[in-house]
Every structure is written in structure tokens, then in C-alpha cells.
Design a protein around this motif. Structure first.
Motif, short mmCIF file in Angstrom:
data_model
loop_
_atom_site.label_atom_id
_atom_site.label_comp_id
_atom_site.label_asym_id
_atom_site.label_seq_id
_atom_site.Cartn_x
_atom_site.Cartn_y
_atom_site.Cartn_z
N LEU A 194 -1.90 -12.76 -0.88
CA LEU A 194 -1.31 -12.10 0.29
C LEU A 194 -0.44 -10.91 -0.08
CD1 LEU A 194 -0.34 -15.22 2.42
CD2 LEU A 194 -2.20 -13.62 2.87
N TRP A 195 0.09 -10.88 -1.30
CA TRP A 195 0.95 -9.76 -1.70
C TRP A 195 0.17 -8.44 -1.65
CZ3 TRP A 195 5.85 -10.33 -1.38
CH2 TRP A 195 6.45 -11.55 -1.66
N GLY A 196 -1.08 -8.48 -2.08
CA GLY A 196 -1.89 -7.27 -2.02
C GLY A 196 -2.08 -6.81 -0.58
N GLY A 197 -2.30 -7.77 0.31
CA GLY A 197 -2.47 -7.43 1.72
C GLY A 197 -1.20 -6.85 2.32
N LEU A 198 -0.05 -7.38 1.90
CA LEU A 198 1.23 -6.87 2.41
C LEU A 198 1.42 -5.42 1.98
CD1 LEU A 198 3.94 -7.31 3.83
CD2 LEU A 198 4.85 -8.16 1.64
N VAL A 199 1.07 -5.11 0.73
CA VAL A 199 1.17 -3.72 0.26
C VAL A 199 0.30 -2.81 1.11
CG1 VAL A 199 0.63 -2.17 -1.65
CG2 VAL A 199 1.78 -4.35 -2.11
N TYR A 200 -0.94 -3.23 1.35
CA TYR A 200 -1.84 -2.43 2.19
C TYR A 200 -1.26 -2.24 3.60
CZ TYR A 200 -5.86 -2.37 -1.01
OH TYR A 200 -6.71 -2.12 -2.05
N LEU A 201 -0.73 -3.31 4.17
CA LEU A 201 -0.20 -3.25 5.52
C LEU A 201 0.98 -2.28 5.61
CD1 LEU A 201 -0.17 -4.30 8.44
CD2 LEU A 201 1.31 -6.17 7.66
N LEU A 202 1.89 -2.36 4.66
CA LEU A 202 3.07 -1.49 4.67
C LEU A 202 2.67 -0.02 4.48
CD1 LEU A 202 5.60 -3.65 2.61
CD2 LEU A 202 5.52 -3.31 5.10
N ILE A 203 1.72 0.22 3.58
CA ILE A 203 1.26 1.61 3.37
C ILE A 203 0.59 2.13 4.64
CG2 ILE A 203 -0.39 3.04 2.11
CD1 ILE A 203 0.10 1.29 -0.34
N ALA A 204 -0.20 1.28 5.30
CA ALA A 204 -0.90 1.70 6.52
C ALA A 204 0.09 2.05 7.62
CB ALA A 204 -1.85 0.60 6.98
N ILE A 205 1.10 1.20 7.81
CA ILE A 205 2.12 1.47 8.83
C ILE A 205 2.87 2.76 8.50
CG2 ILE A 205 4.28 0.66 9.83
CD1 ILE A 205 3.20 -2.21 9.48
N GLY A 215 -5.68 13.73 3.50
CA GLY A 215 -5.22 12.89 2.39
C GLY A 215 -4.67 11.56 2.86
N ILE A 216 -3.85 11.60 3.90
CA ILE A 216 -3.30 10.35 4.45
C ILE A 216 -4.40 9.49 5.04
CG2 ILE A 216 -1.74 9.36 6.19
CD1 ILE A 216 0.04 11.81 5.85
N ALA A 217 -5.39 10.13 5.69
CA ALA A 217 -6.50 9.38 6.29
C ALA A 217 -7.30 8.63 5.22
CB ALA A 217 -7.41 10.34 7.06
N VAL A 218 -7.50 9.26 4.07
CA VAL A 218 -8.22 8.60 2.97
C VAL A 218 -7.44 7.37 2.50
CG1 VAL A 218 -8.98 8.82 0.57
CG2 VAL A 218 -9.44 10.67 2.21
N ILE A 219 -6.13 7.52 2.37
CA ILE A 219 -5.29 6.38 1.96
C ILE A 219 -5.34 5.28 3.02
CG2 ILE A 219 -2.92 5.64 1.52
CD1 ILE A 219 -2.41 8.47 0.37
N LEU A 220 -5.25 5.67 4.29
CA LEU A 220 -5.31 4.68 5.37
C LEU A 220 -6.67 3.97 5.39
CD1 LEU A 220 -3.58 6.62 8.30
CD2 LEU A 220 -2.70 4.62 7.09
N GLY A 221 -7.75 4.73 5.24
CA GLY A 221 -9.08 4.12 5.24
C GLY A 221 -9.24 3.14 4.11
N THR A 222 -8.70 3.48 2.94
CA THR A 222 -8.76 2.57 1.79
C THR A 222 -7.96 1.30 2.07
OG1 THR A 222 -8.96 4.46 0.29
CG2 THR A 222 -8.28 2.36 -0.68
N CYS A 223 -6.80 1.45 2.71
CA CYS A 223 -5.99 0.29 3.07
C CYS A 223 -6.70 -0.59 4.10
CB CYS A 223 -4.64 0.74 3.62
SG CYS A 223 -3.52 1.47 2.41
N PHE A 224 -7.30 0.03 5.11
CA PHE A 224 -8.01 -0.73 6.14
C PHE A 224 -9.16 -1.53 5.53
CE2 PHE A 224 -6.96 2.43 9.84
CZ PHE A 224 -5.64 2.07 9.75
N ALA A 225 -9.89 -0.91 4.60
CA ALA A 225 -11.00 -1.61 3.94
C ALA A 225 -10.47 -2.77 3.09
CB ALA A 225 -11.80 -0.65 3.08
#
Length: 364
Positions: free
Chosen positions: A30-41, A60-70
Motif C-alpha cells: 500500500l505504501w507504493g499506492g499512497l505515493v502515487y495517490l499523493l503525487i496525483a493529488i 509533463g505533469i500529465a505524463v506523471i499523472l498518467g503514470t500514477c493512474f496506471a
């Protein structure tokens, strides 16, 4: 391919060789998911709060967000198999959060994926994720027109379609399965579908169309493309099988180690179908035993090469072991039946065979 065996047959032979902790949930994922969630927000807030968003910064931000969503989607898949948390209500809550960007609810996902796809993998008519057969195609006029296009053009269209495939397929699965839920369960399935879409529309009202494109639409297209780059190769180069044999009907792809880390070992797909209730953390160990015990049965391919093979292979089954390009009637082999995972389809020296005349069930 030799005689087919069920996934339980393989699992029973490998399980005694695995450590006991391999069969326990791994909450630390879950820690990995939390990192993705915080970056996405944070990414969405940055886009929303900037007065002047430069297009390149937005991309650039969209690419990071898309990577987090995936990445969240890969973790959601893991969570809803019960390999992270076993408590049902918490599993579904965390799964809903992880799958939120891709707009798929946990109840629908478990019915569509866990209890249908996994039980009927690559079974004609039962697996909701399998490609159509030539007979199926004969009942779909729109697809018939698509398959009259040259294959290179179809490949361009199908690869572009990967950027929306997961989200659209989720809507189709909702339509297919909603009636199978008990009436008392249907409202919650509807709510799980509608809440993410309500949030996306709410963000549109707050951000405006331009910022919404960078904060939501473009990231969703990127996330779909990343997720579908795996899903489209998980089984769709493999034969259809009457027996659910993961070593016959599934493909694991090889990616750099750092990709496996950020994608939660999603590349180990054959291993996943042998042990869907096991944390992917232990799939490298499962792979080691499979390759020791059944090296001639196991299918693996570099991810990029699997995508190349997918590009050059038509997306219709002529029979259980062959694909067909409907208009010219050319046949293409599947994995284990002539397609060699160390080569792409076009690299094989053996010439494609053509059906004499036209396929017996022509779409014309």
C-alpha cells in the motif's frame, strides 16, 4: 503444445516449493499506492492553482499523472484479489480508491475479472476479455467494415484505441454484468460507477476545459495506454483453450526491473493466473519453478516484442490455435502453435499459410 492441464494442477505441484509467507497478504504494498495517490493529488492541484499553465509543463505533469493512474490501477488489481488486505470492506474501499482514476468499481471488477475472466480464461464465449472469433465477427456489421481495411491501417487504429480501451471496456462490462447482480446489490454497483465520473465532471467545472485536458483527460489516455499495453499481450497472442491452462493461454512479458517495481510486477501474468491469490511480490520465485519444471510450456517475451507481434497479427480467431485476416484469408499462428516468442511474426521464415479461397465463415 502438449496435453493441457488446469491451473490447479500446476499450482498443486509448485505450492509445496514456495515459502509459507508467499500465501499471506502483503499490506506494505500500500505504501507504493499512497505515493502515487499523493503525487496525483499534488499534480492536479498544481495545474488547478497555477494562473498561467505553460503547455509543456502541462504535458509533463500529465505524463506523471498518467503514470500514477496506471500504477494505482495495477495496485487495485492486486488489492481486489485479496493479496494486500483480506478484510472484505477494507479491500473493497482501497480497491475503489486505487481504481478510481480508471473509473471501475470494485464489485464490478471482481465479478468481471476475478470470477469470470480468471475462471474462463481464453474460452470462446465465456471470457469477456478474449478477442472475437470469425463466427462472432459475422454477427457484427460495424466490425466487418473495420476488418475490410488493410491490416496496417487496422493496427494503427487498434493501437491508438488502446488509449481509451480500458475505460470503454469497463463500461461495456458494466452493461454486461449489472443484471447479474442481485437487485439489492445493484445500487452500490451503480454508485461505484458514477462517483468517479462525477468527480471528473466536477474537476471540469473547477479547472475549465484547458486545464482539465492536462489534469484529467490526457492522464487518463496515458494511463489507459500503459495498462492496455500489458492487457493486450496477456492472452491475445495465445490460443483459445477448452481447459484453463495458464501455460498455454497466458503470456508473461519481460520488462526492466525498475518497470516491474513501479508496475507492481504486473508483467508476471502467467504466474498470476496460477496463483491469483498470491502477492506479485513472490511471482519471480513462481516463475523460477515454472521454468525449471515446464520450460517447454512456458511463454515469455520482451514487452516491446510482444507489442510488435500484436501489431503484425490480426485480431480474429479462425479456430482455437490460429488467427485470420478475414479479407484475404491469411492464417497466422498463435503461441505454442507456430508463433515463436523469440521472434516476431514477420521475422519467422515460415511463410504465412492462406486458406484456399476464403475463410469458411466469410464476413462478406
Amino acid at each position: 503444445m502438449k496435453d493441457l492441464q488446469s491451473f490447479g494442477w500446476y499450482a498443486a505441484k509448485i505450492a509445496p516449493k514456495l515459502p509459507k509467507e508467499a500465501f499471506k497478504p502483503v499490506p506494505s504494498r500500500l505504501w507504493g499506492g499512497l505515493v502515487y495517490l499523493l503525487i496525483a493529488i499534488a499534480g492536479i492541484l498544481v495545474i488547478g492553482l497555477l494562473n498561467n499553465l505553460h503547455p509543456w509543463l502541462g504535458i509533463g505533469i500529465a505524463v506523471i499523472l498518467g503514470t500514477c493512474f496506471a500504477g494505482m490501477g495495477f495496485l487495485g488489481h492486486e488489492i481486489l484479489h485479496g493479496t494486500v488486505i483480506r478484510k472484505p470492506w477494507l479491500r473493497d474501499f482501497l480497491g475503489a480508491v486505487a481504481f478510481w482514476p480508471l473509473s471501475v468499481g470494485p464489485k464490478l471488477w471482481r465479478k468481471w475479472h476475478n470470477t469470470t475472466h480468471h475462471v474462463h480464461t481464453q474460452h470462446d464465449g465465456k471470457d469477456p476479455d478474449a478477442w472475437p472469433t470469425l463466427e462472432n465477427l459475422s454477427h457484427k456489421p460495424l466490425l466487418q467494415k473495420v476488418y475490410k481495411l488493410p491490416m496496417w491501417m487496422r493496427s494503427i487504429v487498434s493501437f491508438a484505441f488502446l488509449s481509451v480501451s480500458f475505460t470503454l471496456h469497463g463500461l461495456f462490462m458494466f452493461k454486461r454484468f449489472i443484471k447479474e447482480f442481485k437487485p439489492s446489490k445493484r445500487p452500490s454497483v451503480w454508485i461505484q460507477l458514477l462517483l468517479p465520473w462525477a468527480m471528473w465532471l466536477g474537476l471540469l467545472a473547477w479547472l475549465g476545459p484547458v486545464k482539465w485536458f492536462f489534469a484529467v483527460l490526457l492522464p487518463l489516455l496515458i494511463a489507459n495506454a500503459i495498462v492496455m499495453s500489458y492487457i493486450s499481450t496477456n492472452h491475445r497472442l495465445n490460443p483459445m483453450t477448452d481447459v484453463n491452462d495458464p501455460l498455454a493461454n497466458s503470456l508473461s512479458v519481460n520488462v526492466p526491473k525498475w518497470i516491474d517495481v513501479i508496475h507492481f510486477n504486473f508483467s508476471y501474468h502467467t504466474e498470476h493466473h496460477l496463483f491469483p491469490g498470491m502477492s506479485p511480490k513472490y511471482y519471480p520465485l513462481v516463475k523460477k519453478h515454472i521454468k525449471e519444471m515446464w520450460p517447454e510450456r512456458y511463454h515469455e517475451m520482451p514487452h516491446w516484442k510482444a507489442l510488435v507481434a500484436l501489431w503484425k497479427t490480426p485480431h480474429v480467431y479462425f479456430n482455437q490455435t490460429q488467427f485470420v485476416d478475414p479479407a484475404p484469408g491469411n492464417l497466422y499462428p498463435s503461441l505454442g502453435h507456430g508463433m515463436n516468442e523469440s521472434e516476431t511474426v514477420e521475422e519467422k521464415k515460415q511463410e504465412r499459410k492462406s486458406v484456399s479461397g476464403r475463410p469458411s465463415k466469410s464476413i462478406h
